[in-house]
Structure formats: structure tokens, C-alpha cells
Design an enzyme around this catalytic site. Structure first.
Site, PDB file in Angstrom:
ATOM      1  N   GLY A   1       0.819  -1.209   0.000  1.00 29.49           N
ATOM      2  CA  GLY A   1       0.000   0.000   0.000  1.00 29.49           C
ATOM      3  C   GLY A   1       0.849   1.253   0.000  1.00 29.49           C
ATOM      4  O   GLY A   1       1.753   1.400   0.831  1.00 29.49           O
TER       5      GLY A   1
ATOM      6  N   GLY B   1      -0.455   4.361   0.324  1.00 29.42           N
ATOM      7  CA  GLY B   1      -1.204   5.462   0.911  1.00 29.42           C
ATOM      8  C   GLY B   1      -0.391   6.151   1.995  1.00 29.42           C
ATOM      9  O   GLY B   1       0.839   6.057   2.035  1.00 29.42           O
ATOM     10  N   PHE B   2      -1.083   6.831   2.905  1.00 29.33           N
ATOM     11  CA  PHE B   2      -0.368   7.581   3.936  1.00 29.33           C
ATOM     12  C   PHE B   2       0.490   6.678   4.816  1.00 29.33           C
ATOM     13  O   PHE B   2       1.625   7.007   5.149  1.00 29.33           O
ATOM     14  CB  PHE B   2      -1.366   8.359   4.806  1.00 29.33           C
ATOM     15  N   GLY B   3      -0.037   5.523   5.213  1.00 28.02           N
ATOM     16  CA  GLY B   3       0.727   4.632   6.072  1.00 28.02           C
ATOM     17  C   GLY B   3       1.964   4.102   5.383  1.00 28.02           C
ATOM     18  O   GLY B   3       3.073   4.158   5.921  1.00 28.02           O
TER      19      GLY B   3
ATOM     20  N   GLU C   1     -18.601  17.290   2.343  1.00 27.10           N
ATOM     21  CA  GLU C   1     -17.774  18.021   1.384  1.00 27.10           C
ATOM     22  C   GLU C   1     -18.338  17.912  -0.032  1.00 27.10           C
ATOM     23  O   GLU C   1     -18.384  18.902  -0.772  1.00 27.10           O
ATOM     24  CB  GLU C   1     -16.342  17.492   1.465  1.00 27.10           C
TER      25      GLU C   1
ATOM     26  N   ASP D   1      -6.148   2.177   8.493  1.00 27.74           N
ATOM     27  CA  ASP D   1      -7.565   1.845   8.621  1.00 27.74           C
ATOM     28  C   ASP D   1      -7.799   0.383   8.987  1.00 27.74           C
ATOM     29  O   ASP D   1      -8.836   0.039   9.556  1.00 27.74           O
ATOM     30  CB  ASP D   1      -8.301   2.124   7.302  1.00 27.74           C
TER      31      ASP D   1
END
Length: 454
Positions: A13, A15-17, A177, A316
Site C-alpha cells: 500500500g 497510501g499515507f501509512g 464536502e 484503517d
């Protein structure tokens, strides 16, 4: 340079992690492999601005190869993890052409994130895209702006009204949003561009099972969000579940009982839930780990799976202490896993993971945003400025930060959105040249194999 003798760290992954973990290990005496199904980092908190034409894909994403080009001990691979062999310490990954390859590891860090959940109603996805990927954002952009174009060609009446009605399922930050941005598009961006329709007459319906939007925020901020949305013209429907989504509308059912209500709309957007990706459920099964209903994997205090100190689950997917599914948790989890690897190399004991709440933020419309950090509660224009500074700080790449700020400043000066272009399909082109979409689908009945759904 990569070495056969060094510790092999596989991060699943980007993503942010995964990004923050790989950054912290860059330059360390280990070999790092980042496996990602898109080979790029996506700044998900601004995905809705890409969907509504304010930002481009390039503003909110960056190739992982570019990110780690200077770090010789970090390599990136394009592929989707599909199988784990904890005994052999290998992960099998699928290429976009659905062939496979194997990656070996000594330490595995699973940061694969979550995907959109339709709460058991997978057929909703055909008519109600989620908001998790760049494909989702481009799909929503196409549906949003096409709806106004089709309405322009129709005479006044129910059909035109249905094209000018937009439904959003879910009152969390993403739903809020999106709803606010659609009204801003209708009342500010498109207001003077059409001749037969009045875009500002477009209806935006937001459905949520609670009694307010943004339930994770302080009550006063949530009430402020309710007021701001209503002032924008968003119609709020609380205490209901969306129980049907179809081509020409949605059905909602009150939670406390009562008659169903039908709304005619041609554009439905889904932000109502998340669930673990298939690989995460496979990991839990193979490792014999407990997982919750959404697929989050139970982890030890240091974020490893019980009995497997070499396997971390972060972001998550980490099911412990009600950790929130937000970017800050993923970033901190990535830094923690990297710290554990470095401590192992130094012969020091690992520390337990401690999540530090850095606050929450939500953008509603131009000049209206909410921010809460500890006891600090900010809304309206100050919240909007603080929101902008916070997001710019975490964007990946200096060029992305500069271009995003320039675009925002231009949108303040003028109502136009400069990234509204969308593509429509053509009958002579394949929709997807490469796809991961079929590997985890059930086998079709024999009589339907080879039959096109096109």
C-alpha cells in the site's frame, strides 16, 4: 542498492501509512519494497475537489517512483497483493494483466487501506460511485457535469428535474464536502453558463442515519455544519437509510419505522461505509487473526498480528482501541512500524503504538470549513484558512503544493473551476485495457461464460 543480505521490508500500500513508513526507512540499512495497485500516492482528503473540478489528478497524486527516486534502498512495484504465505514469508501479487509474481519479505507491513462498502448491497455501485480512488473521482466528475448538460437539452418537467437532483448517501466528512461542493458548482461555477436551465435550481439531497452530519465532530461544530449546508441549499434528511438505488432514483426508509420515500434523481453518490480490501480478509484467515465486521484485523499493542511479530497492520485496517480511519492514524502507524524495524536493527525493545489525535477538519464551501484540534474549535472563514494550511502541509511534493495553492487562489478570484473536463466512452474503445476487477469475483454460471455484459 538492494542487497541479498539485508533485512527485506515489504510494504503493501502506497497510501499515507505506506508512504510515511517507507520515508522513515529510506537510507536505513534495509531493503524496502512498496507494492501498490496504482504505483502512486493519492491524497484522499482532497479527492472530492478533483471530482468537482477544482483540482486536477496531478494536484492530489504523485508517482511512488518519483517520490523515492533518490533513495536507492526503496523500490516500488505495481501489483495487487492477493495471497500471503506466512511460512515461506512470501506475498503473491497480481499484475494489471492478471498474471502473478512473488515477493519475499522478512518484515511485512500491511497498509492496504479500506474500500467503499455498500453494506451488502453491491448492486448499488452501478448507480452510486464511492469516493476512494482516482477512478471514482473521474466517474463522479463525469456524472456531475454530464447531468447539467443533459438537463440543458430537456424541456421543463420531471425528467429535467431528475437530472438536476443530486443525492449523497452518508453525512460524514466526505458526504458533507461533496454536498457542499455540488451546490457551489451549481450556484457559483455554472450559474451563468446555461441558457435553458438555471443550475442554481439544482437540488442536493443528503441522507444520513443519524440526527446530524459530522457526528465525530464536537456538537457545536456539527450544528454549524448543518446550518451552513442548509444556507447553501442542501436538503438534509436525517434518521433514514438508503434502501434502494436505481438508474432513476433512490428509496429511503426511516430507521424508526414508517413508509418508504422515493426520490427521482439521476446522480447518486455513496459515502456511507467502508470495508477491508479482499487481501486483508485473506490475511486474517491465513493468520487465524480476529477481525471485526468491516474486516479490521485485531493487532497487538505494537500493531503486529498475534503470533507474528514480523507482520504489522497499520492505518484503517488496524483493529485496536477504536483507532479512527483517518490519514493521521495511517501516518503515525507508518512511522511507528518503521521505528519498530529500526529498533529491531539496533537491538532495542519495541514500543507500543500510541495514537495522537491531531484533530479533524471538513471543507463545506468557499469560506466555510470546520477544524477541531484538541480544545480548539474553528469554523467559517478562519476554519477555511486553517483547513487550507493543514492540507497544503501534508500534500506530497513541493510542485503539488505550489500548483494547488495557485489553483485555489485563482478559484477565489474567479468562480470558474479549471479542471472540469470529462471524457465519455466510445463504442470502439475498451473501457478498461488493464484491470484487477475480476480476480476476486465468483465464478459465473456455465451458461453465461463468454457472454458479454456490454
Amino acid at each position: 542498492m538492494m542487497s541479498d543480505q539485508r533485512l527485506r521490508v515489504l510494504i503493501i500500500g502506497g497510501g499515507f501509512g505506506g508512504l510515511f513508513c517507507a520515508r522513515r526507512l529510506a537510507g536505513v540499512d534495509v531493503d524496502v519494497t512498496v507494492l501498490d495497485r496504482a504505483a502512486g500516492h493519492l491524497f484522499q482528503p482532497l479527492l472530492y475537489q478533483c471530482a468537482t473540478g477544482k483540482l486536477s489528478i496531478g494536484h492530489i497524486s504523485r508517482p511512488l517512483r518519483e517520490e523515492f527516486a533518490r533513495h536507492r534502498n526503496v523500490r516500488t512495484l505495481l501489483g495487487e497483493a492477493v495471497e500471503l504465505d506466512p511460512d515461506a514469508r512470501t506475498v503473491t501479487a497480481m499484475r494489471p494483466d492478471e498474471t502473478t509474481f512473488t515477493v519475499e519479505y522478512d518484515v511485512l507491513i500491511i497498509a492496504a487501506g479500506m474500500r467503499q462498502s455498500y453494506l451488502g448491497n453491491e448492486h448499488f455501485a452501478q448507480w452510486a460511485p464511492g469516493m476512494k480512488t482516482l477512478d471514482d473521482a473521474l466517474d463522479i466528475r463525469q456524472r456531475l457535469f454530464t447531468a447539467f448538460e443533459i438537463a440543458e437539452t430537456l424541456p421543463p418537467g420531471p425528467e429535467r428535474t431528475s437530472w438536476l437532483t443530486f443525492a449523497v448517501a452518508g453525512g460524514g466528512p466526505t458526504g458533507v464536502e461533496l454536498a457542499g461542493q455540488i451546490r457551489e458548482v451549481a450556484t457559483r461555477t455554472l450559474a451563468k453558463e446555461f441558457h435553458s436551465i438555471r443550475p442554481e435550481d439544482a437540488r442536493v439531497l443528503l441522507f444520513d442515519g443519524g440526527d446530524s452530519v459530522l457526528k465525530s465532530f464536537a456538537p457545536k461544530l456539527a450544528m454549524k455544519a448543518n446550518e451552513t449546508l442548509r444556507d447553501l441549499g442542501v436538503e438534509l434528511h436525517f434518521g433514514v437509510h438508503v434502501t434502494d438505488v436505481r438508474r432513476d432514483g433512490v428509496t429511503v426508509t426511516p430507521k424508526k419505522g414508517g413508509p418508504e420515500e422515493h426520490f427521482e434523481t439521476r446522480t447518486v453518490l455513496w459515502t456511507a461505509g467502508v470495508e477491508a480490501v479482499p487481501f486483508a480478509r485473506h490475511v486474517a484467515k491465513v493468520l487465524g487473526a480476529e477481525s471485526d465486521r468491516a474486516g479490521r484485523i485485531a493487532v497487538e499493542p505494537d500493531l503486529t498480528v498475534a503470533g507474528h511479530p514480523e507482520i504489522f497492520v497499520i492505518g484503517d485496517l488496524a483493529g485496536r482501541d477504536q483507532l479512527p480511519g483517518v490519514a493521521e492514524n495511517a501516518m503515525q502507524g507508518g512511522l511507528h512500524a518503521a521505528s519498530c524495524v529500526r529498533r529491531d536493527l539496533a537491538g532495542r525493545a519495541r514500543r507500543p503504538y500510541r495514537y495522537r489525535d491531531l484533530g479533524s477538519a471538513a471543507y463545506i464551501s468557499h469560506g466555510h470549513a470546520l477544524l477541531q484540534v484538541g480544545p480548539v474549535r474553528v469554523s467559517g472563514y478562519p476554519g477555511w484558512l486553517a483547513w487550507g494550511l493543514l492540507h497544503i502541509a501534508f500534500l506530497t511534493g513541493v510542485s503539488n503544493r505550489i500548483s494547488t495553492v495557485a489553483t485555489w487562489l485563482a478559484s477565489i478570484a474567479r468562480a470558474g473551476r479549471y479542471h472540469r473536463a470529462f471524457m465519455l466512452g466510445a463504442s470502439d474503445r475498451h473501457d478498461e485495457r488493464y484491470t484487477y476487477s475480476s480476480w476476486d469475483l465468483p465464478e459465473p454460471p456455465p451458461e453465461t461464460r463468454g457472454v458479454s455484459a456490454g
